[in-house]
Design a protein around this motif. Structure first.
Motif, PDB file in Angstrom:
ATOM      1  N   ARG A 147       0.839  -1.199   0.000  1.00  0.00           N
ATOM      2  CA  ARG A 147       0.000   0.000   0.000  1.00  0.00           C
ATOM      3  C   ARG A 147       0.882   1.260   0.000  1.00  0.00           C
ATOM      4  NH1 ARG A 147      -5.544   0.790   2.505  1.00  0.00           N
ATOM      5  NH2 ARG A 147      -5.349  -1.449   2.262  1.00  0.00           N
ATOM      6  N   TYR A 205       2.312   1.777  -3.415  1.00  0.00           N
ATOM      7  CA  TYR A 205       1.277   2.309  -4.303  1.00  0.00           C
ATOM      8  C   TYR A 205       1.045   3.795  -4.029  1.00  0.00           C
ATOM      9  CZ  TYR A 205      -3.048   3.359  -6.590  1.00  0.00           C
ATOM     10  OH  TYR A 205      -3.985   3.960  -7.387  1.00  0.00           O
ATOM     11  N   GLU A 206       0.847   4.137  -2.765  1.00  0.00           N
ATOM     12  CA  GLU A 206       0.533   5.529  -2.426  1.00  0.00           C
ATOM     13  C   GLU A 206       1.671   6.473  -2.802  1.00  0.00           C
ATOM     14  OE1 GLU A 206      -0.676   5.450   1.671  1.00  0.00           O
ATOM     15  OE2 GLU A 206      -2.626   4.575   1.167  1.00  0.00           O
ATOM     16  N   THR A 217       3.976   6.048  -5.170  1.00  0.00           N
ATOM     17  CA  THR A 217       4.078   6.152  -6.629  1.00  0.00           C
ATOM     18  C   THR A 217       2.893   6.929  -7.211  1.00  0.00           C
ATOM     19  OG1 THR A 217       5.230   4.034  -6.658  1.00  0.00           O
ATOM     20  CG2 THR A 217       4.414   4.830  -8.759  1.00  0.00           C
ATOM     21  N   ALA A 218       1.707   6.651  -6.716  1.00  0.00           N
ATOM     22  CA  ALA A 218       0.510   7.290  -7.263  1.00  0.00           C
ATOM     23  C   ALA A 218       0.415   8.760  -6.896  1.00  0.00           C
ATOM     24  CB  ALA A 218      -0.732   6.547  -6.788  1.00  0.00           C
ATOM     25  N   ALA A 253       1.755   3.036 -10.689  1.00  0.00           N
ATOM     26  CA  ALA A 253       1.619   2.455  -9.355  1.00  0.00           C
ATOM     27  C   ALA A 253       0.832   1.146  -9.412  1.00  0.00           C
ATOM     28  CB  ALA A 253       0.932   3.440  -8.418  1.00  0.00           C
ATOM     29  N   ALA A 254      -0.274   1.151 -10.121  1.00  0.00           N
ATOM     30  CA  ALA A 254      -1.092  -0.053 -10.231  1.00  0.00           C
ATOM     31  C   ALA A 254      -0.324  -1.174 -10.927  1.00  0.00           C
ATOM     32  CB  ALA A 254      -2.385   0.268 -10.982  1.00  0.00           C
ATOM     33  N   ILE A 288       2.258  -2.724  -8.544  1.00  0.00           N
ATOM     34  CA  ILE A 288       1.643  -3.600  -7.542  1.00  0.00           C
ATOM     35  C   ILE A 288       1.256  -4.930  -8.174  1.00  0.00           C
ATOM     36  CG2 ILE A 288      -0.305  -3.867  -5.951  1.00  0.00           C
ATOM     37  CD1 ILE A 288       1.990  -1.887  -5.084  1.00  0.00           C
TER      38      ILE A 288
END
Length: 40
Positions: A16, A19-20, A22-23, A32-33, A36
Motif C-alpha cells: 500500500r 502504491y501511495e 508512486t501514485a 503504481a497499479a 503492484i
C-alpha cells in the motif's frame, strides 16, 4: 511442486505504501497499479 504463498499484514502495508508513494508523490497512478500487479 506447489507452494503456498502467504502475504502478511506487514507486506500488505508495504505494498500500500509503495502504491501511495508512486501514485500520489510521483503522480503516476497507472504506473503504481502496474507495479503492484507485478509485485503481487
Amino acid at each position: 511442486m506447489k507452494y503456498k504463498i502467504e502475504i502478511t499484514n506487514q507486506a500488505k502495508a508495504d505494498l500500500r505504501g509503495i502504491y501511495e508513494y508512486t501514485a500520489f508523490e510521483l503522480l503516476a497512478p497507472g504506473n503504481a497499479a502496474a507495479q503492484i500487479r507485478r509485485l503481487e
